[in-house]
Design an enzyme around this catalytic site. Structure first.
Site, PDB file in Angstrom:
ATOM      1  N   ILE A  17      41.134 -25.543 -64.625  1.00  0.00           N
ATOM      2  CA  ILE A  17      40.922 -26.673 -65.535  1.00  0.00           C
ATOM      3  C   ILE A  17      40.351 -27.835 -64.745  1.00  0.00           C
ATOM      4  CG2 ILE A  17      42.079 -28.285 -67.092  1.00  0.00           C
ATOM      5  CD1 ILE A  17      44.281 -25.924 -67.250  1.00  0.00           C
ATOM      6  N   ASN A  29      31.283 -24.702 -71.492  1.00  0.00           N
ATOM      7  CA  ASN A  29      32.093 -23.533 -71.153  1.00  0.00           C
ATOM      8  C   ASN A  29      31.843 -22.438 -72.184  1.00  0.00           C
ATOM      9  OD1 ASN A  29      34.125 -21.998 -69.813  1.00  0.00           O
ATOM     10  ND2 ASN A  29      35.599 -22.577 -71.388  1.00  0.00           N
ATOM     11  N   HIS A  80      33.960 -19.229 -73.875  1.00  0.00           N
ATOM     12  CA  HIS A  80      35.336 -18.741 -73.994  1.00  0.00           C
ATOM     13  C   HIS A  80      35.350 -17.506 -74.895  1.00  0.00           C
ATOM     14  CE1 HIS A  80      39.681 -18.992 -73.973  1.00  0.00           C
ATOM     15  NE2 HIS A  80      39.645 -18.702 -75.262  1.00  0.00           N
ATOM     16  N   GLU A  96      28.573 -12.700 -75.445  1.00  0.00           N
ATOM     17  CA  GLU A  96      28.482 -13.867 -74.549  1.00  0.00           C
ATOM     18  C   GLU A  96      27.129 -13.922 -73.855  1.00  0.00           C
ATOM     19  OE1 GLU A  96      33.108 -14.468 -73.103  1.00  0.00           O
ATOM     20  OE2 GLU A  96      31.722 -13.510 -71.744  1.00  0.00           O
TER      21      GLU A  96
HETATM   22  C1  GAR Z   1      34.057 -14.287 -69.732  1.00  0.00           C
HETATM   23  O1  GAR Z   1      34.490 -13.349 -70.690  1.00  0.00           O
HETATM   24  C2  GAR Z   1      34.413 -15.694 -70.169  1.00  0.00           C
HETATM   25  O2  GAR Z   1      34.338 -15.860 -71.545  1.00  0.00           O
HETATM   26  C3  GAR Z   1      35.811 -15.831 -69.654  1.00  0.00           C
HETATM   27  O3  GAR Z   1      35.776 -15.212 -68.392  1.00  0.00           O
HETATM   28  C4  GAR Z   1      34.832 -14.138 -68.426  1.00  0.00           C
HETATM   29  C5  GAR Z   1      33.927 -14.247 -67.206  1.00  0.00           C
HETATM   30  O4  GAR Z   1      33.103 -13.138 -67.106  1.00  0.00           O
HETATM   31  N1  GAR Z   1      36.192 -17.198 -69.554  1.00  0.00           N
HETATM   32  C6  GAR Z   1      37.391 -17.654 -69.883  1.00  0.00           C
HETATM   33  O5  GAR Z   1      38.303 -16.951 -70.262  1.00  0.00           O
HETATM   34  C7  GAR Z   1      37.562 -19.161 -69.737  1.00  0.00           C
HETATM   35  N2  GAR Z   1      38.741 -19.609 -70.399  1.00  0.00           N
HETATM   36  P1  GAR Z   1      31.849 -13.130 -66.129  1.00  0.00           P
HETATM   37  O6  GAR Z   1      32.369 -13.501 -64.739  1.00  0.00           O
HETATM   38  O7  GAR Z   1      31.376 -11.704 -66.164  1.00  0.00           O
HETATM   39  O8  GAR Z   1      30.827 -14.105 -66.655  1.00  0.00           O
END
Ligand code: GAR
Length: 191
Positions: free
Chosen positions: A96, A111, A113, A178
């Site tokens: 955070i 961000n 999420h 995403e």
């Molecule tokens: C993603 O799914 C993102 O949405 C999540 O971490 C993952 C990172 O994946 N973020 C959170 O949970 C933030 N609260 P990546 O390293 O393959 O991009």
């Protein structure tokens, strides 16, 4: 390289970062990736930065679990400033951010999420949605404020939850969403 100067922060494998850097490389996203920073020394996201020849840095987070130690957060802001970053893009950054970063980049931190916020903020949001028996979840791009996944929502993408879904399969499906949504939002902001 021209375009809006972005700094990307992440703690994990970096698939969102890769999607963003690919968008920049293929010319569909007009942004200049100045710097990738991680709080995890061996995070895949740093490897991806090197693959795309983007300057990258590990910042030791200190002894806390959910935030950076104040000194580490000051270093973070300093590095972003030195790189002349305009927008901070969180791509799986699992700490955070506090006042130093929030005041240095007001309304300039994004961000992604893995849920349809405001539902299921916090950790492993896809597991929360699965456990709650939802039939639909998704992902959200939002501005970062002082709360946990509570900032103004910019865009969302729905993803179905299938019968007999596993947590891993669901997260993988959300991540496909995403990787489309985040570059799309950045394209709009970087025009
Ligand atoms: C993603 O799914 C993102 O949405 C999540 O971490 C993952 C990172 O994946 N973020 C959170 O949970 C933030 N609260 P990546 O390293 O393959 O991009």
């Amino acid at each position: 390289m021209g375009g809006v100067r972005i700094g990307i922060l992440g703690s994990g494998k970096g698939s969102n970062c890769r999607a963003i850097l690919e968008g920049i490389r293929d010319g569909s996203l007009y942004a200049d990736p100045r710097l990738v920073i991680s709080d995890v020394a061996d995070a895949g996201i740093l490897e991806i930065a090197r693959e795309f020849s983007v300057p990258n840095e590990y910042i030791p987070p200190g002894n806390y679990r959910t935030v950076l130690e104040p000194k580490a957060e000051e270093t973070l802001v300093q590095k972003l400033r030195e790189a002349a970053v305009e927008w901070v893009v969180l791509a799986g950054f699992m700490r955070i951010l506090k006042t130093p970063t929030l005041t240095a980049f007001p309304h300039r931190i994004l961000n992604i999420h893995p849920s349809l916020l405001p539902k299921y903020p916090g950790l492993e949001a896809w597991k929360q949605a699965l456990a709650a028996g939802e039939s639909v979840t998704g992902c959200t791009v939002h501005y970062v404020d002082a709360g946990v996944d509570s900032g103004e929502i910019i865009a969302q993408r729905e993803v179905p939850i299938l019968p007999n879904d596993t947590a891993a399969a669901l997260h993988a499906r959300i991540q496909v969403g995403e990787r489309e949504l985040y570059p799309e939002v950045l394209k709009q902001l970087c025009r």
